[in-house]
Motif scaffolding. Structure first.
Motif, PDB file in Angstrom:
ATOM      1  N   LYS A 100       0.794  -1.230   0.000  1.00 42.11           N
ATOM      2  CA  LYS A 100       0.000   0.000   0.000  1.00 42.11           C
ATOM      3  C   LYS A 100       0.826   1.280   0.000  1.00 42.11           C
ATOM      4  O   LYS A 100       0.384   2.301  -0.517  1.00 42.11           O
ATOM      5  CB  LYS A 100      -0.957   0.003   1.196  1.00 42.11           C
ATOM      6  N   SER A 101       2.043   1.245   0.578  1.00 37.93           N
ATOM      7  CA  SER A 101       2.884   2.455   0.570  1.00 37.93           C
ATOM      8  C   SER A 101       3.541   2.688  -0.773  1.00 37.93           C
ATOM      9  O   SER A 101       4.228   3.689  -0.961  1.00 37.93           O
ATOM     10  CB  SER A 101       3.937   2.379   1.679  1.00 37.93           C
ATOM     11  N   ARG A 102       3.383   1.739  -1.712  1.00 36.35           N
ATOM     12  CA  ARG A 102       3.855   1.860  -3.093  1.00 36.35           C
ATOM     13  C   ARG A 102       5.369   2.082  -3.158  1.00 36.35           C
ATOM     14  O   ARG A 102       5.867   2.891  -3.942  1.00 36.35           O
ATOM     15  CB  ARG A 102       3.103   2.984  -3.828  1.00 36.35           C
ATOM     16  N   LEU A 103       6.086   1.340  -2.340  1.00 36.58           N
ATOM     17  CA  LEU A 103       7.543   1.444  -2.321  1.00 36.58           C
ATOM     18  C   LEU A 103       8.153   0.523  -3.366  1.00 36.58           C
ATOM     19  O   LEU A 103       7.753  -0.638  -3.504  1.00 36.58           O
ATOM     20  CB  LEU A 103       8.091   1.072  -0.945  1.00 36.58           C
ATOM     21  N   ILE A 104       9.155   1.049  -4.082  1.00 31.22           N
ATOM     22  CA  ILE A 104       9.901   0.286  -5.077  1.00 31.22           C
ATOM     23  C   ILE A 104      11.384   0.548  -4.853  1.00 31.22           C
ATOM     24  O   ILE A 104      11.796   1.683  -4.624  1.00 31.22           O
ATOM     25  CB  ILE A 104       9.538   0.712  -6.516  1.00 31.22           C
ATOM     26  N   PHE A 105      12.189  -0.508  -4.909  1.00 36.02           N
ATOM     27  CA  PHE A 105      13.648  -0.361  -4.886  1.00 36.02           C
ATOM     28  C   PHE A 105      14.197  -0.668  -6.282  1.00 36.02           C
ATOM     29  O   PHE A 105      13.721  -1.594  -6.957  1.00 36.02           O
ATOM     30  CB  PHE A 105      14.292  -1.317  -3.894  1.00 36.02           C
ATOM     31  N   VAL A 106      15.210   0.096  -6.686  1.00 37.11           N
ATOM     32  CA  VAL A 106      15.955  -0.179  -7.913  1.00 37.11           C
ATOM     33  C   VAL A 106      17.395  -0.480  -7.505  1.00 37.11           C
ATOM     34  O   VAL A 106      18.061   0.354  -6.904  1.00 37.11           O
ATOM     35  CB  VAL A 106      15.934   1.031  -8.878  1.00 37.11           C
ATOM     36  N   ASP A 107      17.834  -1.680  -7.788  1.00 43.15           N
ATOM     37  CA  ASP A 107      19.213  -2.067  -7.472  1.00 43.15           C
ATOM     38  C   ASP A 107      19.903  -2.455  -8.774  1.00 43.15           C
ATOM     39  O   ASP A 107      19.875  -3.625  -9.178  1.00 43.15           O
ATOM     40  CB  ASP A 107      19.212  -3.232  -6.480  1.00 43.15           C
ATOM     41  N   SER A 108      20.409  -1.418  -9.480  1.00 39.83           N
ATOM     42  CA  SER A 108      21.016  -0.261  -8.846  1.00 39.83           C
ATOM     43  C   SER A 108      20.961   0.961  -9.764  1.00 39.83           C
ATOM     44  O   SER A 108      20.551   0.852 -10.928  1.00 39.83           O
ATOM     45  CB  SER A 108      22.481  -0.564  -8.581  1.00 39.83           C
ATOM     46  N   PHE A 109      21.435   2.082  -9.201  1.00 37.54           N
ATOM     47  CA  PHE A 109      21.655   3.238 -10.063  1.00 37.54           C
ATOM     48  C   PHE A 109      22.949   3.052 -10.845  1.00 37.54           C
ATOM     49  O   PHE A 109      23.001   3.350 -12.040  1.00 37.54           O
ATOM     50  CB  PHE A 109      21.718   4.546  -9.267  1.00 37.54           C
ATOM     51  N   ASN A 110      24.006   2.532 -10.188  1.00 38.70           N
ATOM     52  CA  ASN A 110      25.317   2.525 -10.854  1.00 38.70           C
ATOM     53  C   ASN A 110      26.214   1.355 -10.474  1.00 38.70           C
ATOM     54  O   ASN A 110      27.438   1.517 -10.375  1.00 38.70           O
ATOM     55  CB  ASN A 110      26.053   3.825 -10.557  1.00 38.70           C
ATOM     56  N   ASN A 111      25.651   0.166 -10.295  1.00 40.43           N
ATOM     57  CA  ASN A 111      26.494  -0.992  -9.994  1.00 40.43           C
ATOM     58  C   ASN A 111      26.917  -1.678 -11.286  1.00 40.43           C
ATOM     59  O   ASN A 111      26.319  -2.675 -11.715  1.00 40.43           O
ATOM     60  CB  ASN A 111      25.766  -1.967  -9.077  1.00 40.43           C
ATOM     61  N   PHE A 112      27.975  -1.149 -11.901  1.00 39.18           N
ATOM     62  CA  PHE A 112      28.465  -1.695 -13.163  1.00 39.18           C
ATOM     63  C   PHE A 112      29.139  -3.052 -12.977  1.00 39.18           C
ATOM     64  O   PHE A 112      29.331  -3.787 -13.948  1.00 39.18           O
ATOM     65  CB  PHE A 112      29.439  -0.715 -13.814  1.00 39.18           C
ATOM     66  N   THR A 113      29.496  -3.377 -11.747  1.00 39.14           N
ATOM     67  CA  THR A 113      30.166  -4.651 -11.481  1.00 39.14           C
ATOM     68  C   THR A 113      29.309  -5.837 -11.890  1.00 39.14           C
ATOM     69  O   THR A 113      29.828  -6.886 -12.294  1.00 39.14           O
ATOM     70  CB  THR A 113      30.525  -4.754  -9.987  1.00 39.14           C
ATOM     71  N   TYR A 114      27.984  -5.682 -11.797  1.00 36.92           N
ATOM     72  CA  TYR A 114      27.070  -6.766 -12.181  1.00 36.92           C
ATOM     73  C   TYR A 114      26.115  -6.351 -13.302  1.00 36.92           C
ATOM     74  O   TYR A 114      25.206  -7.102 -13.649  1.00 36.92           O
ATOM     75  CB  TYR A 114      26.280  -7.236 -10.965  1.00 36.92           C
ATOM     76  N   ASP A 115      26.316  -5.160 -13.849  1.00 37.58           N
ATOM     77  CA  ASP A 115      25.493  -4.668 -14.952  1.00 37.58           C
ATOM     78  C   ASP A 115      24.022  -4.536 -14.563  1.00 37.58           C
ATOM     79  O   ASP A 115      23.122  -4.775 -15.366  1.00 37.58           O
ATOM     80  CB  ASP A 115      25.625  -5.583 -16.174  1.00 37.58           C
ATOM     81  N   THR A 116      23.770  -4.114 -13.324  1.00 40.02           N
ATOM     82  CA  THR A 116      22.391  -3.901 -12.875  1.00 40.02           C
ATOM     83  C   THR A 116      21.968  -2.442 -13.001  1.00 40.02           C
ATOM     84  O   THR A 116      20.825  -2.098 -12.719  1.00 40.02           O
ATOM     85  CB  THR A 116      22.218  -4.324 -11.402  1.00 40.02           C
ATOM     86  N   GLN A 117      22.849  -1.577 -13.413  1.00 37.23           N
ATOM     87  CA  GLN A 117      22.650  -0.125 -13.363  1.00 37.23           C
ATOM     88  C   GLN A 117      21.634   0.397 -14.372  1.00 37.23           C
ATOM     89  O   GLN A 117      21.410  -0.203 -15.418  1.00 37.23           O
ATOM     90  CB  GLN A 117      23.991   0.599 -13.591  1.00 37.23           C
ATOM     91  N   ILE A 118      21.028   1.543 -13.990  1.00 36.44           N
ATOM     92  CA  ILE A 118      20.202   2.292 -14.942  1.00 36.44           C
ATOM     93  C   ILE A 118      20.918   3.565 -15.372  1.00 36.44           C
ATOM     94  O   ILE A 118      20.412   4.313 -16.214  1.00 36.44           O
ATOM     95  CB  ILE A 118      18.818   2.640 -14.360  1.00 36.44           C
ATOM     96  N   GLU A 119      22.088   3.840 -14.807  1.00 35.44           N
ATOM     97  CA  GLU A 119      22.851   5.033 -15.189  1.00 35.44           C
ATOM     98  C   GLU A 119      23.093   5.046 -16.693  1.00 35.44           C
ATOM     99  O   GLU A 119      23.394   4.006 -17.288  1.00 35.44           O
ATOM    100  CB  GLU A 119      24.201   5.073 -14.454  1.00 35.44           C
ATOM    101  N   PRO A 120      22.975   6.206 -17.349  1.00 29.18           N
ATOM    102  CA  PRO A 120      23.169   6.285 -18.800  1.00 29.18           C
ATOM    103  C   PRO A 120      24.566   5.833 -19.242  1.00 29.18           C
ATOM    104  O   PRO A 120      25.559   6.082 -18.552  1.00 29.18           O
ATOM    105  CB  PRO A 120      22.962   7.771 -19.102  1.00 29.18           C
ATOM    106  N   THR A 121      24.607   5.170 -20.386  1.00 31.64           N
ATOM    107  CA  THR A 121      25.884   4.763 -20.981  1.00 31.64           C
ATOM    108  C   THR A 121      25.884   5.141 -22.453  1.00 31.64           C
ATOM    109  O   THR A 121      24.862   5.532 -23.020  1.00 31.64           O
ATOM    110  CB  THR A 121      26.109   3.237 -20.866  1.00 31.64           C
ATOM    111  N   GLN A 122      27.051   5.002 -23.070  1.00 30.85           N
ATOM    112  CA  GLN A 122      27.158   5.305 -24.487  1.00 30.85           C
ATOM    113  C   GLN A 122      26.346   4.331 -25.337  1.00 30.85           C
ATOM    114  O   GLN A 122      25.947   4.660 -26.452  1.00 30.85           O
ATOM    115  CB  GLN A 122      28.633   5.261 -24.906  1.00 30.85           C
TER     116      GLN A 122
END
Length: 376
Positions: free
Chosen positions: A337-359
């Motif tokens: 109900k609190s509508r919480l979402i986690f994104v893992d990750s913003f910038n964890n390039f070590t595992y390619d989970t990031q949403i940070e912009p790339t070329q």
């Protein structure tokens, strides 16, 4: 003649029986009979979700990473982004702007034990200081994720945290010390309470977990902080596995990186449906305990970055991000109900989970995140 009639009669009966059986509907199972044979629907956003993204720092940018951030390959020295040996704090300013584009409400910064691991806690603090020093930091909130170190706490499956009174006291003092950050005007709250993530909480072996967490709350309440505690548990595990460490203890829970499914072929091929079923069970179970479930999504996962010879099936990154888009819909279907979402990750390039912009994929993953979780 009699034998001839018998032969004709028998043949006709066999033909009739064959006709009857040929008309009977087949009962053989088909793929459509499987309970996983469904498509994840697009879930419209009727009101905004509260989205937190885990933010990571790293001392070097792995040469095995093929993605190149649009801000350049960076690392961290004393909490400051560095490019080619030159401190470039403006990278953090760009990250804040990018997170705003993605509809991220707050960064989640990891902190280690200030009492038992002070040197590393100082590095964690320097990262948060760099974030706070950016001219646009007032537009982005933040929260802390306390990292449980069972070795330093002397905790194991056979040794409870109460076994060493001094370390138990240090554990309580850790939360008193990191409460310093809750005084900041841009510290994130949930339902009026300060959000506090405890990473690896399932490893805290206690003689009485309810008492343990109540003491944390009492200590922080005395300092003026009512906290919303989020515990974590390993991916692809049942919620009841450690119920005695969470029930009546924390406010919410999340499962760690679900995109890490190792060599489970079924989870690879049927990931959206299997994750959806897992999370639906988590949500119903936690809500029956008067707790909330927080879906935690990743944009991809690459085993070969850290283990080039690994045979585990990675989730290849695509420019369009169709897999991630579906994943966000699974998350929306299972948010509490609190509508919480986690994104893992913003910038964890070590595992390619990031949403940070790339070329390679530009701002696409930022845009997918905003479209998924924000009305506008």
């Amino acid at each position: 003649m009699k034998n001839k009639h018998f032969y004709i009669y028998s043949s006709l009966m066999l033909l009739m029986m064959a006709g009857l059986f040929s008309c009977k509907k087949s009962t053989a199972p088909t793929p459509a009979d499987n309970f996983l044979d469904y498509t994840i629907p697009n879930v419209p956003v009727t009101s905004n979700y509260l989205v937190g993204a885990f933010y990571y720092s790293f001392s070097s940018f792995s040469t095995a990473v093929t993605e190149v951030p649009t801000v350049g390959k960076y690392s961290y020295t004393n909490g400051v982004p560095v490019v080619n040996g030159v401190a470039t704090p403006a990278i953090m300013q760009q990250h804040i702007a990018d997170a705003d584009t993605a509809g991220i409400d707050y960064f989640i910064f990891p902190v280690r034990s200030p009492t038992l691991d002070n040197a590393n806690y100082k590095q964690d603090s320097l990262l948060i200081n760099t974030f706070q020093a950016q001219p646009n930091s007032s537009t982005m909130k933040f929260a802390l994720s306390y990292t449980v170190n069972t070795g330093l706490l002397g905790v194991s499956n056979t040794v409870a945290i109460e076994a060493n009174a001094a370390k138990l006291a240090n554990f309580y003092n850790d939360f008193k010390r990191i409460a310093f950050w809750m005084n900041k005007s841009n510290y994130q709250k949930v339902n009026g309470k300060y959000i506090l993530v405890i990473n690896g909480a399932y490893n805290i072996n206690s003689n009485n977990s309810v008492t343990l967490y109540q003491q944390i709350r009492t200590n922080l309440s005395a300092m003026g902080f009512q906290v919303y505690i989020v515990g974590s548990q390993s991916e692809w595990t049942p919620p009841a596995r450690f119920y005695y460490r969470f029930q009546n203890c924390v406010d919410a829970m999340y499962e760690a990186n679900m995109a890490e499914y190792a060599n489970d072929i079924d989870r690879y091929n049927l990931f959206p449906q299997m994750c959806d079923q897992n999370w639906a069970y988590w949500k119903s179970t936690l809500e029956s305990w008067n707790m909330e479930f927080i879906p935690c999504v990743q944009a991809g996962y690459n085993y070969q970055i850290t283990a080039p010879s690994s045979s585990s099936l990675s989730r290849p990154r695509t420019v369009g991000g169709a897999w991630y888009t579906t994943y966000t819909n699974v998350a929306k279907r299972n948010a509490s109900k609190s509508r919480l979402i986690f994104v893992d990750s913003f910038n964890n390039f070590t595992y390619d989970t990031q949403i940070e912009p790339t070329q390679f994929y530009g701002n696409n993953y930022l845009n997918i995140t905003r479209t998924a979780f924000k009305v506008k």
